[in-house]
Design a protein around this motif. Sequence first.
Motif, PDB file in Angstrom:
ATOM      1  N   ALA A   2       0.780  -1.307  -0.102  1.00 53.64           N
ATOM      2  CA  ALA A   2      -0.014  -0.268  -0.139  1.00 53.64           C
ATOM      3  C   ALA A   2       1.014   1.212  -0.408  1.00 53.64           C
ATOM      4  N   MET A   3       0.385   2.659  -0.605  1.00 54.13           N
ATOM      5  CA  MET A   3       1.308   3.176  -0.846  1.00 54.13           C
ATOM      6  C   MET A   3       1.209   4.283   0.403  1.00 54.13           C
ATOM      7  N   ASN A   4       2.332   4.355   1.513  1.00 49.67           N
ATOM      8  CA  ASN A   4       2.198   5.591   2.464  1.00 49.67           C
ATOM      9  C   ASN A   4       2.416   7.246   2.023  1.00 49.67           C
ATOM     10  N   ARG A   5       2.885   7.446   2.976  1.00 54.42           N
ATOM     11  CA  ARG A   5       3.114   8.448   3.253  1.00 54.42           C
ATOM     12  C   ARG A   5       4.685   9.100   2.363  1.00 54.42           C
ATOM     13  N   ARG A   6       5.143   8.268   2.427  1.00 54.95           N
ATOM     14  CA  ARG A   6       6.921   8.304   1.597  1.00 54.95           C
ATOM     15  C   ARG A   6       6.675   8.184   0.495  1.00 54.95           C
ATOM     16  N   SER A   7       5.210   7.377   0.071  1.00 51.04           N
ATOM     17  CA  SER A   7       5.402   7.624  -1.724  1.00 51.04           C
ATOM     18  C   SER A   7       4.411   8.829  -1.815  1.00 51.04           C
ATOM     19  N   VAL A   8       4.391   9.410  -1.091  1.00 53.15           N
ATOM     20  CA  VAL A   8       3.865  10.271  -1.103  1.00 53.15           C
ATOM     21  C   VAL A   8       4.025  11.642  -1.346  1.00 53.15           C
ATOM     22  N   LEU A   9       4.939  11.948  -0.138  1.00 50.39           N
ATOM     23  CA  LEU A   9       6.395  13.323   0.221  1.00 50.39           C
ATOM     24  C   LEU A   9       7.623  11.852   1.327  1.00 50.39           C
ATOM     25  N   GLY A 163       3.559  14.068  12.224  1.00 54.43           N
ATOM     26  CA  GLY A 163       4.097  13.656  10.829  1.00 54.43           C
ATOM     27  C   GLY A 163       2.712  13.539  10.209  1.00 54.43           C
ATOM     28  N   SER A 164       2.705  12.514   8.970  1.00 55.18           N
ATOM     29  CA  SER A 164       2.365  12.432   8.232  1.00 55.18           C
ATOM     30  C   SER A 164       2.179   9.956   7.722  1.00 55.18           C
ATOM     31  N   CYS A 165       3.631   9.754   7.951  1.00 56.73           N
ATOM     32  CA  CYS A 165       3.524   7.992   7.659  1.00 56.73           C
ATOM     33  C   CYS A 165       2.192   7.955   9.380  1.00 56.73           C
ATOM     34  N   PRO A 166       1.481   6.474   8.377  1.00 59.02           N
ATOM     35  CA  PRO A 166       0.758   6.216   9.688  1.00 59.02           C
ATOM     36  C   PRO A 166       0.832   4.874  10.338  1.00 59.02           C
ATOM     37  N   SER A 328      -9.265  12.784   7.772  1.00 61.38           N
ATOM     38  CA  SER A 328      -9.474  12.422   5.948  1.00 61.38           C
ATOM     39  C   SER A 328      -8.205  13.128   4.895  1.00 61.38           C
ATOM     40  N   ALA A 329      -7.805  14.260   5.744  1.00 59.07           N
ATOM     41  CA  ALA A 329      -6.887  15.267   5.649  1.00 59.07           C
ATOM     42  C   ALA A 329      -5.267  14.446   5.829  1.00 59.07           C
ATOM     43  N   MET A 330      -5.237  13.046   6.964  1.00 59.53           N
ATOM     44  CA  MET A 330      -3.846  13.032   7.341  1.00 59.53           C
ATOM     45  C   MET A 330      -3.591  11.811   7.193  1.00 59.53           C
ATOM     46  N   MET A 331      -4.863  10.907   6.221  1.00 62.08           N
ATOM     47  CA  MET A 331      -5.319   9.845   5.880  1.00 62.08           C
ATOM     48  C   MET A 331      -4.411   9.915   4.386  1.00 62.08           C
ATOM     49  N   TYR A 332      -4.823  11.017   3.237  1.00 59.33           N
ATOM     50  CA  TYR A 332      -4.841  11.198   2.769  1.00 59.33           C
ATOM     51  C   TYR A 332      -3.142  11.497   2.225  1.00 59.33           C
ATOM     52  N   PHE A 333      -2.228  12.164   3.076  1.00 57.08           N
ATOM     53  CA  PHE A 333      -0.856  12.701   3.406  1.00 57.08           C
ATOM     54  C   PHE A 333      -0.712  10.710   3.838  1.00 57.08           C
ATOM     55  N   GLY A 334      -0.812  10.212   4.018  1.00 60.41           N
ATOM     56  CA  GLY A 334      -0.147   9.256   5.146  1.00 60.41           C
ATOM     57  C   GLY A 334      -0.861   7.454   3.268  1.00 60.41           C
ATOM     58  N   GLY A 335      -1.647   7.830   2.782  1.00 66.04           N
ATOM     59  CA  GLY A 335      -1.481   7.477   1.492  1.00 66.04           C
ATOM     60  C   GLY A 335      -3.043   6.470   1.649  1.00 66.04           C
ATOM     61  N   CYS A 336      -3.908   6.695   2.576  1.00 65.53           N
ATOM     62  CA  CYS A 336      -4.758   5.684   2.907  1.00 65.53           C
ATOM     63  C   CYS A 336      -6.465   6.209   2.503  1.00 65.53           C
ATOM     64  N   ALA A 337      -6.117   7.203   1.533  1.00 64.33           N
ATOM     65  CA  ALA A 337      -7.958   8.037   0.930  1.00 64.33           C
ATOM     66  C   ALA A 337      -8.487   6.981   0.179  1.00 64.33           C
ATOM     67  N   ASN A 338      -8.026   5.411   0.122  1.00 64.68           N
ATOM     68  CA  ASN A 338      -9.025   5.104   0.208  1.00 64.68           C
ATOM     69  C   ASN A 338      -9.231   3.694   0.368  1.00 64.68           C
ATOM     70  N   TYR A 339      -8.757   3.631   2.412  1.00 69.52           N
ATOM     71  CA  TYR A 339      -8.229   3.016   3.440  1.00 69.52           C
ATOM     72  C   TYR A 339      -9.584   3.252   4.206  1.00 69.52           C
ATOM     73  N   THR A 340      -9.631   2.285   5.191  1.00 69.05           N
ATOM     74  CA  THR A 340     -10.505   3.218   6.594  1.00 69.05           C
ATOM     75  C   THR A 340      -9.645   3.454   7.477  1.00 69.05           C
ATOM     76  N   ALA A 341      -9.738   3.883   8.037  1.00 66.18           N
ATOM     77  CA  ALA A 341      -8.779   3.479   9.465  1.00 66.18           C
ATOM     78  C   ALA A 341      -8.094   2.741  10.189  1.00 66.18           C
TER      79      ALA A 341
END
Length: 492
Positions: A2-9, A163-166, A328-341
Amino acid sequence: MAMNRRSVLRAAALGVACSVVDLGALSGCMPESAAGQVDWNALRQALAGALILPGDADYATAKLAYNPRFDDRKPAAIARCTNASDVQRCVAVAAESSVRIAARSGGHSYAGYSTPDGGLIADVGPMNSVRVAADGTAVIGAGARLMDVYSGLAQAGRCLPGGSCPTVGIAGLTLGGGLGVLTGKYGLTCDSLLSAQVVTPDGVLRTASATSEPDLYWALRGGGGGNLGVVTEFTFRTVEAPRLSVFQLRFPAGAFTDVLGGWQSFTHSAPDEFWSTLGVSAGNPPTCRINGCYVGSENDLIALVDKLVAATGCQPTNRYSLSKDYLSAMMYFGGCANYTAEQCHPSWNGAGVLGRESFMASSRVLTGRLSDPGKLTALLTDRTGMDILLDSLAGAASRIGVADTAFPHRDALATAQIYVGATTPDARSGVSEVRDALGDLTGNTAYVNYIDEDLPNWSDAYYGVNAARLRRTAQKYDPHGVFDFDQSVIKC
């Protein structure tokens, strides 16, 4: 994976700090050990949590850190601590023997210091509760990962900058300072820390705050994880969860020099509510993109992004913005926009879907604007597989004095994370080469949460003018070096 924050930022943080126990009070629980010898069965019986040894079926999984680079490490034992008493018993064992102890929360230590060969890992992962009081203060267990924190706070309508990596642990993030997407508006994570429960090397469970153990409290805010003891619980000040607007810009190949010049100028004077990261991928030529967020409406964000684009003098090839609630914003930055918490948790030692990631990384801190942005472009031209992420570090974090907490980089423009998604010798040498060349441009600086075991003059780079006080604090609380490691503050 799964794409995480490091994949994004491409960002992460380090392990966890430590706490204290009364060795005398524990003498009836734990037998004395000869140097280097531990009665692991006695420790197992004394713990409320589990003790996992090399012969146990779950050892291979329990020892894993986030980065597979450290999979060959063989700790002597992993203690799954469920309360402060468990941590105290582990510290007692380390103090009575020559066995090294390392605390672990999220397991994201860049140098693998939370996975020592032959050592005892005090894993505080089970201590992951998040409780919000009526006055908005949050009491958070040291084993909580950032997704635990953000989802727990969001349920109460509260927010903590982080930070944003969940899958990063709240402990390592806080103890090294705590950079994140809300730094401009609310400061570093450690700036919201009111107190911490800490087991220090003498085995005492102490409360560190502005009025209790003030030297320890000072050191825990930016002095780095793994030093001075094991934190078992944090109390934070929180704020009402805001509405956030997020954005992304992608620029054409060859535009990096102009984009960097404009981004630096804009960031220097941007409002506190605006945060951004400029990411550049090495190549011929390098390519770049800007991600960020704004605490406020999407319309106000768009106006600011227009100014940012104008400052660069380059039109992006792709641009978008979205309005989101805090979680939702923190999940977006963590690469989790398409997942549940619930899904936005580790798969290697939990029930989530997020995977591990192999990488080499280091850092520098930009103390000001690069006078010649083209030099960074030249440094990354003709390289492959490398990213540098420039995270803005302005606003609220800059209005705290350099010596008020252990985190020294208060006047900086940005942090720079140098990242390669491989662990080969060539990857290591490439990261070191760019780190050193960037140091020629920015000075001898680095962020301790991107800890680098090969960094020259690391004490000055991580801690600057605060190194001497950190060393004195370590000598006070850990005179026998119970928590000593290659870059521990006792060596500052």
